[in-house]
Each structure stands twice: as C-alpha cells, then as structure tokens.
Design an enzyme around this catalytic site. Sequence first.
Site, PDB file in Angstrom:
ATOM      1  N   SER A   8      -1.418  -4.396   3.486  1.00  0.00           N
ATOM      2  CA  SER A   8      -0.993  -3.856   4.782  1.00  0.00           C
ATOM      3  C   SER A   8      -0.758  -5.010   5.735  1.00  0.00           C
ATOM      4  O   SER A   8      -1.386  -6.058   5.620  1.00  0.00           O
ATOM      5  CB  SER A   8      -2.106  -2.968   5.344  1.00  0.00           C
ATOM      6  N   ASN A   9       0.151  -4.798   6.663  1.00  0.00           N
ATOM      7  CA  ASN A   9       0.361  -5.809   7.707  1.00  0.00           C
ATOM      8  C   ASN A   9      -0.045  -5.260   9.060  1.00  0.00           C
ATOM      9  O   ASN A   9       0.211  -5.874  10.089  1.00  0.00           O
ATOM     10  CB  ASN A   9       1.823  -6.247   7.736  1.00  0.00           C
ATOM     11  N   LYS A  13      -5.566  -1.889  10.904  1.00  0.00           N
ATOM     12  CA  LYS A  13      -6.126  -1.512   9.597  1.00  0.00           C
ATOM     13  C   LYS A  13      -6.874  -2.696   8.986  1.00  0.00           C
ATOM     14  O   LYS A  13      -7.954  -2.552   8.431  1.00  0.00           O
ATOM     15  CB  LYS A  13      -5.024  -1.064   8.640  1.00  0.00           C
ATOM     16  N   GLU A  41       8.737   0.563  -1.429  1.00  0.00           N
ATOM     17  CA  GLU A  41       9.216   1.906  -1.113  1.00  0.00           C
ATOM     18  C   GLU A  41       8.099   2.919  -1.389  1.00  0.00           C
ATOM     19  O   GLU A  41       7.613   3.030  -2.519  1.00  0.00           O
ATOM     20  CB  GLU A  41      10.447   2.234  -1.966  1.00  0.00           C
ATOM     21  N   ASP A  70      -2.784   4.982   2.585  1.00  0.00           N
ATOM     22  CA  ASP A  70      -1.676   5.761   3.127  1.00  0.00           C
ATOM     23  C   ASP A  70      -2.305   6.907   3.911  1.00  0.00           C
ATOM     24  O   ASP A  70      -3.340   7.430   3.518  1.00  0.00           O
ATOM     25  CB  ASP A  70      -0.770   6.294   2.016  1.00  0.00           C
ATOM     26  N   SER A  71      -1.686   7.253   5.018  1.00  0.00           N
ATOM     27  CA  SER A  71      -2.309   8.272   5.865  1.00  0.00           C
ATOM     28  C   SER A  71      -1.263   9.072   6.601  1.00  0.00           C
ATOM     29  O   SER A  71      -0.082   8.716   6.622  1.00  0.00           O
ATOM     30  CB  SER A  71      -3.254   7.597   6.872  1.00  0.00           C
ATOM     31  N   ASP A 156      -2.573  10.855  17.702  1.00  0.00           N
ATOM     32  CA  ASP A 156      -3.907  11.035  18.296  1.00  0.00           C
ATOM     33  C   ASP A 156      -3.910  11.931  19.547  1.00  0.00           C
ATOM     34  O   ASP A 156      -4.848  12.705  19.727  1.00  0.00           O
ATOM     35  CB  ASP A 156      -4.536   9.670  18.636  1.00  0.00           C
ATOM     36  N   LYS A 176     -14.154   7.036  17.178  1.00  0.00           N
ATOM     37  CA  LYS A 176     -13.138   7.480  16.205  1.00  0.00           C
ATOM     38  C   LYS A 176     -13.429   6.896  14.820  1.00  0.00           C
ATOM     39  O   LYS A 176     -13.351   7.616  13.824  1.00  0.00           O
ATOM     40  CB  LYS A 176     -11.732   7.101  16.679  1.00  0.00           C
TER      41      LYS A 176
HETATM   42  P1  IMP Z   1       0.995   4.772   7.151  1.00  0.00           P
HETATM   43  O1  IMP Z   1       0.821   3.531   7.938  1.00  0.00           O
HETATM   44  O2  IMP Z   1       2.092   4.761   6.158  1.00  0.00           O
HETATM   45  O3  IMP Z   1      -0.300   5.232   6.560  1.00  0.00           O
HETATM   46  O4  IMP Z   1       1.508   5.876   8.192  1.00  0.00           O
HETATM   47  C1  IMP Z   1       0.642   6.693   8.787  1.00  0.00           C
HETATM   48  C2  IMP Z   1       1.298   7.491   9.890  1.00  0.00           C
HETATM   49  O5  IMP Z   1       0.518   8.666  10.044  1.00  0.00           O
HETATM   50  C3  IMP Z   1       1.223   6.772  11.231  1.00  0.00           C
HETATM   51  O6  IMP Z   1       2.424   6.138  11.533  1.00  0.00           O
HETATM   52  C4  IMP Z   1       0.938   7.902  12.194  1.00  0.00           C
HETATM   53  O7  IMP Z   1       2.115   8.569  12.520  1.00  0.00           O
HETATM   54  C5  IMP Z   1       0.112   8.868  11.361  1.00  0.00           C
HETATM   55  N1  IMP Z   1      -1.338   8.582  11.472  1.00  0.00           N
HETATM   56  C6  IMP Z   1      -2.167   8.164  10.479  1.00  0.00           C
HETATM   57  N2  IMP Z   1      -3.429   7.987  10.922  1.00  0.00           N
HETATM   58  C7  IMP Z   1      -3.386   8.301  12.241  1.00  0.00           C
HETATM   59  C8  IMP Z   1      -4.388   8.278  13.250  1.00  0.00           C
HETATM   60  O8  IMP Z   1      -5.560   7.931  13.063  1.00  0.00           O
HETATM   61  N3  IMP Z   1      -3.971   8.651  14.477  1.00  0.00           N
HETATM   62  C9  IMP Z   1      -2.698   9.025  14.764  1.00  0.00           C
HETATM   63  N4  IMP Z   1      -1.725   9.041  13.849  1.00  0.00           N
HETATM   64  C10 IMP Z   1      -2.064   8.680  12.584  1.00  0.00           C
END
Ligand code: IMP
Length: 198
Positions: A8-9, A13, A41, A70-71, A156, A176
Amino acid sequence: MEKIILASNNSNKVREVKEILRDMNVEIISMKEAGIDLDIEENGTTFEENALIKARAVCKLTGNITIADDSGLEVDYLDKQPGVYSARFMGHDTSYDIKNQAIIDKLKGVEGNDRSARFVAAIAAVFPDGKELVTRGTMEGLIAREPAGENGFGYDPIVYIPEYGCCSAQLSPEEKNKISHRGKALRKMKEELIQYIR
Ligand code: IMP
C-alpha cells in the site's frame, strides 16, 4: 528480523499497520520504502480476492512476505453496493461530498434498520513459499440522514455507529482504530502471523 512488505502507498494505512504490529519481531516496509512502483489491477469480486491479488503480486516481485488490504462500504438496501467499488463509485475523482449525498438520496424513505451498512476490510498475507492467510473485520452501522463529522475520510460522515451514538467521522482516530473494520482484521492477522513468524 523478518521483513514484511505492506502492499500500500496509503500513509494512514502504513502507520496503522506499523502501530498494530509494533510488538512483533518484524520490520514493516511500505511499497515506497521498498522502492516498488507497481500498478495492480484490483479486478476481484470480493474484498478478500482483491487483497490477495495485491499481496501475491508484490510477494512475487520481492520474494518477501507481503501484506495487503482491501476495504469498502456495503449498504444492504443497495445490494451491498458500493462494496469493492467503493473507491471507484461514481468515478475515482468524484468528491466524497457528492458520493455521500448520492447514497443518502438513494435511501430516501428507507427507515430504521433497513438503513444498515458496514465497513468491511480484508487483510491478506502471502508468503514466498505460497502460504496464504486472509482475515476480515467489519464495523456495523446505519446510513445517516445527513453527513456529520470532520474526522476520518471517505464514507465516514454518513456511517452512523449506534453503539457510539454518532457518525464514524465524529470519532477520534484512537476511538475509530479500536472498533474499525481495518483494526479488527489487522489484529486477527497478527494472531495468525504470530504462529509463523518468531
Ligand atoms: P481501498 O483503499 O481500495 O481499500 O479503498 C477503500 C475505499 O473504501 C476508500 O476509498 C473509501 O471510499 C472506502 N473506505 C474504506 N474504509 C473506510 C473508512 O474507514 N472510512 C471511510 N471510507 C472507507
């Protein structure tokens, strides 16, 4: 000391992972610190798949144990959208003020627990010998009727956390981290990693 690359950059995180894994006998190195510039990708259909795709790619390139995450946000009334498309929802460059208002608008007339939503995080660890570990954490909430709070990022301001009686963006970073999807998934990953890394 074992080296672990964090695929990750995102500096937030990187800081959070270093903080949670601080007492393990490992050195966490970000992609930037490792001098890797790789555009991966994320074409998986689940958070777990996308985390694994990133971790596998960087592990293959570096030969080091690699962690990736991933989130995103799942809104039940919207069939769990934006989900893995959370960052890309309505376009990468669209502001979160607009994305957040669009989600609130889509839930017009939806009441109570039908507004349920959750943040989800998957963390993957891939070892050079092919071993793979994946963990998941969630933070449950309801889509708020209007955005609130200045902390955090992304979605958030529209995720109301009933147990705290406020939106995620109204929690301090410390509060949080204690209950966040990413914090939970990372602490689970730490429990698993401890079995393999001494
Ligand atoms: P990732 O960096 O590919 O995991 O993208 C995650 C995306 O999900 C982020 O750009 C946000 O839009 C959303 N997201 C994930 N975690 C959070 C959080 O803790 N708060 C708010 N948005 C989140």
